[in-house]
Design an enzyme around this catalytic site. Structure first.
Site, PDB file in Angstrom:
ATOM      1  N   ASN A 277       0.840  -1.141   0.077  1.00 28.61           N
ATOM      2  CA  ASN A 277      -0.117  -0.009   0.103  1.00 28.61           C
ATOM      3  C   ASN A 277       0.820   1.321  -0.021  1.00 28.61           C
ATOM      4  O   ASN A 277       2.057   1.296  -0.050  1.00 28.61           O
ATOM      5  CB  ASN A 277      -1.298  -0.048   1.326  1.00 28.61           C
TER       6      ASN A 277
ATOM      7  N   ASP B 173      -4.314  -6.270   5.176  1.00 31.88           N
ATOM      8  CA  ASP B 173      -5.453  -7.297   5.594  1.00 31.88           C
ATOM      9  C   ASP B 173      -5.032  -8.796   4.776  1.00 31.88           C
ATOM     10  O   ASP B 173      -5.611  -9.768   5.708  1.00 31.88           O
ATOM     11  CB  ASP B 173      -6.623  -6.796   5.552  1.00 31.88           C
TER      12      ASP B 173
ATOM     13  N   LYS C 130       8.915 -17.070 -10.874  1.00 33.12           N
ATOM     14  CA  LYS C 130       8.043 -16.076 -11.457  1.00 33.12           C
ATOM     15  C   LYS C 130       6.805 -16.435 -12.102  1.00 33.12           C
ATOM     16  O   LYS C 130       6.937 -17.467 -12.885  1.00 33.12           O
ATOM     17  CB  LYS C 130       9.036 -15.352 -12.582  1.00 33.12           C
TER      18      LYS C 130
ATOM     19  N   PHE D  61      -4.651   3.248  14.919  1.00 30.96           N
ATOM     20  CA  PHE D  61      -4.926   4.253  13.846  1.00 30.96           C
ATOM     21  C   PHE D  61      -6.092   3.554  12.999  1.00 30.96           C
ATOM     22  O   PHE D  61      -6.104   2.453  12.881  1.00 30.96           O
ATOM     23  CB  PHE D  61      -3.652   4.524  13.009  1.00 30.96           C
TER      24      PHE D  61
ATOM     25  N   LYS E 209     -13.888   0.147  15.139  1.00 29.76           N
ATOM     26  CA  LYS E 209     -12.352  -0.400  15.477  1.00 29.76           C
ATOM     27  C   LYS E 209     -12.004  -0.214  16.894  1.00 29.76           C
ATOM     28  O   LYS E 209     -11.156  -1.115  17.516  1.00 29.76           O
ATOM     29  CB  LYS E 209     -11.620   0.216  14.622  1.00 29.76           C
TER      30      LYS E 209
ATOM     31  N   LYS F 142     -11.413  -3.677  18.800  1.00 38.51           N
ATOM     32  CA  LYS F 142      -9.875  -3.847  18.837  1.00 38.51           C
ATOM     33  C   LYS F 142      -9.512  -3.502  20.076  1.00 38.51           C
ATOM     34  O   LYS F 142      -8.319  -3.686  20.751  1.00 38.51           O
ATOM     35  CB  LYS F 142      -8.996  -3.183  17.615  1.00 38.51           C
TER      36      LYS F 142
HETATM   37  N1  CTP Z   1      -4.032  -3.398  11.952  1.00 39.31           N
HETATM   38  C1  CTP Z   1      -3.253  -4.474  12.442  1.00 39.31           C
HETATM   39  N2  CTP Z   1      -3.249  -5.422  11.706  1.00 39.31           N
HETATM   40  C2  CTP Z   1      -4.130  -5.752  10.569  1.00 39.31           C
HETATM   41  C3  CTP Z   1      -4.677  -4.734  10.228  1.00 39.31           C
HETATM   42  C4  CTP Z   1      -4.754  -3.506  10.938  1.00 39.31           C
HETATM   43  O1  CTP Z   1      -2.734  -4.302  13.312  1.00 39.31           O
HETATM   44  N3  CTP Z   1      -3.844  -6.880  10.100  1.00 39.31           N
HETATM   45  C5  CTP Z   1      -4.138  -2.223  12.804  1.00 39.31           C
HETATM   46  C6  CTP Z   1      -3.555  -1.001  12.188  1.00 39.31           C
HETATM   47  O2  CTP Z   1      -1.981  -0.852  12.215  1.00 39.31           O
HETATM   48  C7  CTP Z   1      -4.221   0.048  12.517  1.00 39.31           C
HETATM   49  C8  CTP Z   1      -5.601  -0.298  13.038  1.00 39.31           C
HETATM   50  O3  CTP Z   1      -5.462  -1.815  12.876  1.00 39.31           O
HETATM   51  O4  CTP Z   1      -3.724   0.787  13.962  1.00 39.31           O
HETATM   52  C9  CTP Z   1      -6.611   0.107  11.734  1.00 39.31           C
HETATM   53  O5  CTP Z   1      -6.282  -0.413  10.570  1.00 39.31           O
HETATM   54  P1  CTP Z   1      -7.012  -0.005   9.318  1.00 39.31           P
HETATM   55  O6  CTP Z   1      -6.298  -0.412   8.190  1.00 39.31           O
HETATM   56  O7  CTP Z   1      -7.515   1.214   9.347  1.00 39.31           O
HETATM   57  O8  CTP Z   1      -8.257  -1.110   9.564  1.00 39.31           O
HETATM   58  P2  CTP Z   1      -8.595  -2.684   9.552  1.00 39.31           P
HETATM   59  O9  CTP Z   1      -8.744  -3.076  10.826  1.00 39.31           O
HETATM   60  O10 CTP Z   1      -7.613  -3.209   8.530  1.00 39.31           O
HETATM   61  O11 CTP Z   1     -10.167  -2.527   8.900  1.00 39.31           O
HETATM   62  P3  CTP Z   1     -10.525  -2.063   7.411  1.00 39.31           P
HETATM   63  O12 CTP Z   1      -9.378  -2.524   6.427  1.00 39.31           O
HETATM   64  O13 CTP Z   1     -11.972  -3.036   7.245  1.00 39.31           O
HETATM   65  O14 CTP Z   1     -10.997  -0.753   7.720  1.00 39.31           O
END
Ligand code: CTP
Length: 433
Positions: free
Chosen positions: A233, A302, A312, A348, A362, A366
């Protein structure tokens, strides 16, 4: 040792002593860097130093008259004698009182010997003798044989006993073409030593994270598909790195678990480099129990490809292919489940719609102590920007109604500081309950 008011992180009064050595040119870099960083710098030169660099060089870099003589009436041209309105400055005493830190760079064998016995026969030695209340640093520069001479080593030992911190010279080819130890350290390293010393000397009231371990996650993760491709990303790691630096400046021991970024590792921070979400998870698992405050600013992928091809992936004439992804561990959720009462956990959230509702979910799911949410579409927020505009959520009386604050746009550094100060006070409350 008494504590001074101005310190690293804010504007500092730096008194730079320059003695006779070819390394005096490196002192110009120090004066220039510190001035550009917003510190006030005054320079005191010995007669020998003026054979290498002129006082005008330092006056121009610092916008302050360079001190060269004990017997000048004042530091401003035209000052001849004191008046009741404008008393005569006693320069060495005034400068010694003014300084937050005294750095002698380069420090010749001669100045080290004088400091070791308390000689005060010029502006610099008199200032050094009058200076008593803050950190003081010597950066030796001399020929290897002069440096290794037992008398210089004895003098350095005495200086250390007298409270001087010595930034050891480096080894290599010296200006005299001898090879060995005696080259003054590079300005960057001296600046780091000064920062560290100022931090150590700050009062506890300015260091709310002193004695605490802060764990930060930062940057993106990369999920490999095959030996040449990966899913990732746009995260640059700027927010997480700002958090790690500010946590260090507020006194914490800091561990930064970082995905691949183009940023320099912050000095004084334990950086654990990882690539995938699974690696980040393992790095956090091994350190979480030992952390007092954890801030997860990483943009963790995720999902990862279910299959990772060892070769490859070839086109083989196909117009489209299907990737099957499988979910990665949610590191923040794992930490939220596991955390002790006294552990503060901040997540975050990056959203593009329904910021408050999504962030509130969240925060609750969490089990965070605090959640910092931003909308990618808000001007001044987002991955690559140096600023952020955030909404901060804390649990309210019920999960459905968190306490929500909207913070104005600010630089990622000041924002990181504000987040950490807030977390420090939450942690203090948690300890007292
Ligand atoms: N985070 C994490 N591990 C993951 C995904 C997210 O620790 N596999 C943490 C990020 O570091 C951040 C928070 O969760 O502090 C929220 O991340 P975000 O990407 O906004 O949300 P997601 O939980 O992934 O949910 P979504 O993608 O559905 O918005």
């Amino acid at each position: 040792m008494s504590h001074r008011k101005r310190t690293v992180g804010s504007m500092t009064h730096i008194l730079l002593g320059v003695t006779g050595s070819i390394a005096a040119f490196k002192a110009c870099h120090l004066a220039s860097d510190w001035s550009k960083q917003g510190h006030e710098v005054r320079v005191v030169m010995t007669a020998a130093a003026r054979e290498f660099v002129t006082p005008l060089t330092f006056s121009s870099l610092t916008h302050t008259p360079t001190r060269t003589s004990m017997f000048a009436a004042g530091h401003n041209p035209g000052d001849v004698a004191g008046t009741p309105d404008r008393p005569l400055a006693i320069n060495h005493v005034d400068d010694a009182k003014w300084a937050d830190v005294l750095v002698i760079a380069p420090a010749s064998a001669d100045i080290i010997a004088k400091l070791a016995c308390g000689i005060a026969d010029d502006q610099l030695t008199s200032t050094a003798l009058a200076y008593s209340a803050g950190p003081k640093i010597l950066c030796p520069a001399m020929n290897v044989h002069m440096y290794e001479n037992a008398v210089t080593q004895r003098n350095l030992r005495i200086c250390r006993e007298l409270g001087w911190t010595v930034v050891e010279p480096g080894s290599g080819m010296l200006a005299c073409h001898d090879s060995g130890k005696g080259r003054m350290q590079e300005p960057g390293l001296i600046e780091t030593a000064v920062d560290d010393l100022l931090r150590e000397n700050r009062p506890d009231s300015e260091m709310p994270l002193r004695g605490l371990h802060v764990l930060v996650t930062a940057g993106p993760t990369q999920e490999p598909l095959d030996p040449v491709r990966f899913l990732t990303n746009h995260s640059t790691g700027k927010m997480g790195y700002a958090l790690a630096e500010q946590a260090r400046d507020l006194g914490a021991r800091v561990t930064l678990v970082s995905g691949p970024v183009a940023l320099q590792a912050p000095h004084g921070v334990d950086v654990v480099a990882v690539r995938t979400a699974q690696e980040m998870f393992e790095a956090v698992q091994g350190r979480f129990d030992d952390s007092d405050i954890t801030v997860m600013a990483a943009a963790v992928g995720d999902f990862r490809p279910q299959e990772r091809s060892s070769e490859k992936i070839k086109k083989n004439g196909r117009d489209n292919i299907t990737l099957t992804l499988t979910s990665n561990p949610d590191i923040l959720a794992w930490a939220g489940e596991r955390r002790r009462e006294d552990q503060v956990l901040c997540g975050f959230a990056m959203e593009t719609t329904d910021l408050e509702a999504n962030a509130a979910k969240k925060l609750a799911s969490k089990h965070c102590t605090m959640l910092v949410a931003n909308n990618l579409r808000t001007p001044g927020a987002g991955f690559a920007a140096d600023t952020n505009v955030v909404t901060v959520l804390r649990p309210g009386d019920t999960d459905d109604s968190p306490v929500i604050e909207h913070w104005d746009k600010m630089g990622k550094g000041p924002l990181a500081r504000r987040i950490l100060v807030e977390l420090a006070s939450i942690r203090m409350g948690a300890r007292q309950n």
